[in-house]
Design an enzyme around this catalytic site. Structure first.
Site, mmCIF file in Angstrom:
data_model
loop_
_atom_site.group_PDB
_atom_site.id
_atom_site.type_symbol
_atom_site.label_atom_id
_atom_site.label_comp_id
_atom_site.label_asym_id
_atom_site.label_seq_id
_atom_site.Cartn_x
_atom_site.Cartn_y
_atom_site.Cartn_z
ATOM 1 N NE ARG A 217 -3.764 1.048 1.873
ATOM 2 C CZ ARG A 217 -4.550 0.257 2.562
ATOM 3 N NH1 ARG A 217 -4.785 1.306 4.049
ATOM 4 N NH2 ARG A 217 -6.062 -0.080 1.697
ATOM 5 C CG HIS B 201 -8.111 -0.347 -2.784
ATOM 6 N ND1 HIS B 201 -8.110 -0.946 -2.831
ATOM 7 C CD2 HIS B 201 -9.112 0.251 -2.038
ATOM 8 C CE1 HIS B 201 -7.838 -1.194 -0.810
ATOM 9 N NE2 HIS B 201 -8.688 -0.088 -0.804
ATOM 10 C CD GLN C 211 -12.872 -2.294 -0.289
ATOM 11 O OE1 GLN C 211 -12.350 -1.740 0.726
ATOM 12 N NE2 GLN C 211 -14.198 -2.467 0.282
ATOM 13 C CG ASP D 15 -13.899 6.523 -0.382
ATOM 14 O OD1 ASP D 15 -13.522 6.007 0.890
ATOM 15 O OD2 ASP D 15 -13.266 6.437 -1.136
ATOM 16 C CB CYS E 117 -14.035 0.988 0.367
ATOM 17 S SG CYS E 117 -13.568 2.238 0.704
ATOM 18 N NE ARG F 111 -10.471 -5.274 1.138
ATOM 19 C CZ ARG F 111 -9.428 -4.713 0.907
ATOM 20 N NH1 ARG F 111 -10.084 -3.002 1.477
ATOM 21 N NH2 ARG F 111 -7.723 -4.032 0.984
HETATM 22 N N1 CP Z 1 -11.053 -0.576 2.645
HETATM 23 C C1 CP Z 1 -10.376 -0.604 2.829
HETATM 24 O O1 CP Z 1 -8.294 -0.861 1.880
HETATM 25 O O2 CP Z 1 -9.786 -0.793 4.663
HETATM 26 P P1 CP Z 1 -8.131 0.347 5.391
HETATM 27 O O3 CP Z 1 -7.819 1.213 4.684
HETATM 28 O O4 CP Z 1 -8.180 0.103 6.551
HETATM 29 O O5 CP Z 1 -7.142 -1.214 4.752
HETATM 30 N N1 NVA Z 2 -9.990 6.518 -0.691
HETATM 31 C C1 NVA Z 2 -9.999 6.375 0.669
HETATM 32 C C2 NVA Z 2 -9.954 4.557 0.466
HETATM 33 C C3 NVA Z 2 -9.566 3.967 2.032
HETATM 34 C C4 NVA Z 2 -9.579 2.746 1.705
HETATM 35 C C5 NVA Z 2 -7.809 6.083 0.788
HETATM 36 O O1 NVA Z 2 -7.476 6.447 -0.532
HETATM 37 O O2 NVA Z 2 -8.568 7.471 1.808
#
Ligand code: CP
Ligand code: NVA
Length: 308
Positions: free
Chosen positions: A107, A134, A137, A225, A266, A294
């Site tokens: 990530r 992402h 997700q 989101d 998400c 997930r």
């Molecule tokens: N939805 C998601 O990716 O959550 P986290 O940021 O907690 O991993």
């Molecule tokens: N759009 C959000 C998703 C988190 C899972 C972010 O990037 O912070």
């Protein structure tokens, strides 16, 4: 070996195979304690590095548990603690990690980091979120929709709010899983036109509608989101909130969707901002199924990556 970098760069039939396998693996372990191994342990003897340059609850825990259920081991690494955060190149890090581990999930912020990791690693690399996409997700989201309502092909998905990284992967999925997508949000936060074009070129309808009520008419799935993503400057918070407030998903907005429409997010969510608690905790919400899936979807992604 395969990298899982994005939905639009993964073969359509193989994506479908991953969703099918995720469902079968979920069914096969129904009722077991979370820490119990699966009957099949295809990751036995494998070590998986989970690298986080941004915070995470779901991605971190679901990958970690998923690897262990499949018999493998994990190592969770924070970007800041690694030489990655102190100037060692991504290419060198990728080559070094490939000598120790069998797979890398990362990530990160810049998509270029993910791409460079994949280019120089000798082991599969999985995208656990970048500023731009992402994909894990949305694999879970497609699985979740289909568990509740059957095939997603031909359905109308409405994205409310910021055309961000999660929205981008929804556009990629529209092209690969054959659903239509309406985006409703302020012009300044439109999704990337490259991704809109990609879905349209695949024959899907992608509509941009500024009026949220018109947008959700006939929706099979409404998605929201956070208004401020991890890569957004905190200084932009108030301006973004002001722009996005008309796009909050509340019960009144949901009433314009189809009566059997689902609601997804998400997570993490900001209750009372992008969505009300009434919708999050209401009968149309499948947010915790998404979170659970997930785990199952990523287990199937990892098997596909390692071809095991
Ligand atoms: N939805 C998601 O990716 O959550 P986290 O940021 O907690 O991993
Ligand atoms: N759009 C959000 C998703 C988190 C899972 C972010 O990037 O912070």
């Amino acid at each position: 070996m395969n990298h899982f970098l994005d939905i639009h760069t993964t073969d359509k039939a193989q994506l479908r195979g991953i969703i099918d396998q995720a469902g079968a693996m979920k069914t096969a372990r129904a009722g077991r304690p979370k820490g119990a191994a699966d009957d099949e342990t295809p990751l036995a003897g494998r070590m998986v590095a989970l690298i986080f340059e941004k915070p995470s609850t779901r991605t971190r825990v679901s990958f970690d548990v998923g690897v262990r259920q499949m018999g493998g081991q994990t190592m969770v690494l924070s970007g800041n603690d690694m030489q990655l955060g102190h100037g060692e190149t991504i290419a060198d890090t990728a080559r070094v990690l490939s000598r120790y581990v069998d797979m890398i999930m990362i990530r990160t912020f810049d998509e270029a980091v993910l791409q460079e990791m994949a280019e120089f690693a000798d082991v599969p690399v999985i995208n656990g979120l970048t500023d731009r996409t992402h994909p894990c997700q949305i694999m879970a989201d497609v699985m979740t929709y289909e568990e509740h309502r059957g095939p997603i092909a031909g359905k109308k998905v409405v994205w409310c709010g910021d055309g961000n990284n999660v929205c981008a992967s929804f556009l990629h999925a529209a092209a690969q899983f054959d659903f239509d997508l309406t985006f409703t949000g302020p012009m300044q936060l439109d999704p990337e036109m490259e991704f809109v074009g990609l879905a349209r070129n695949a024959g899907r309808s992608v509509v941009i509608e500024r009026d949220p009520v018109k947008a959700v008419e006939g929706a099979d799935l409404v998605v929201a989101d956070t208004w401020v993503s991890m890569h957004d400057a905190q200084s932009a918070r108030e301006r973004r909130h002001n722009m996005l407030r008309p796009y909050q998903v509340d019960a009144a907005l949901m009433s314009h969707a189809k009566p059997d429409a689902l609601f997804m997010h998400c997570l993490p969510a900001h209750r009372g901002e992008e969505v009300t608690s009434e919708v999050m905790d209401g009968p149309q919400s499948v947010i915790f199924d998404e979170a659970e899936n997930r785990l199952h979807a990523q287990k199937a992604v990892m098997r596909w990556c390692l071809n095991v």
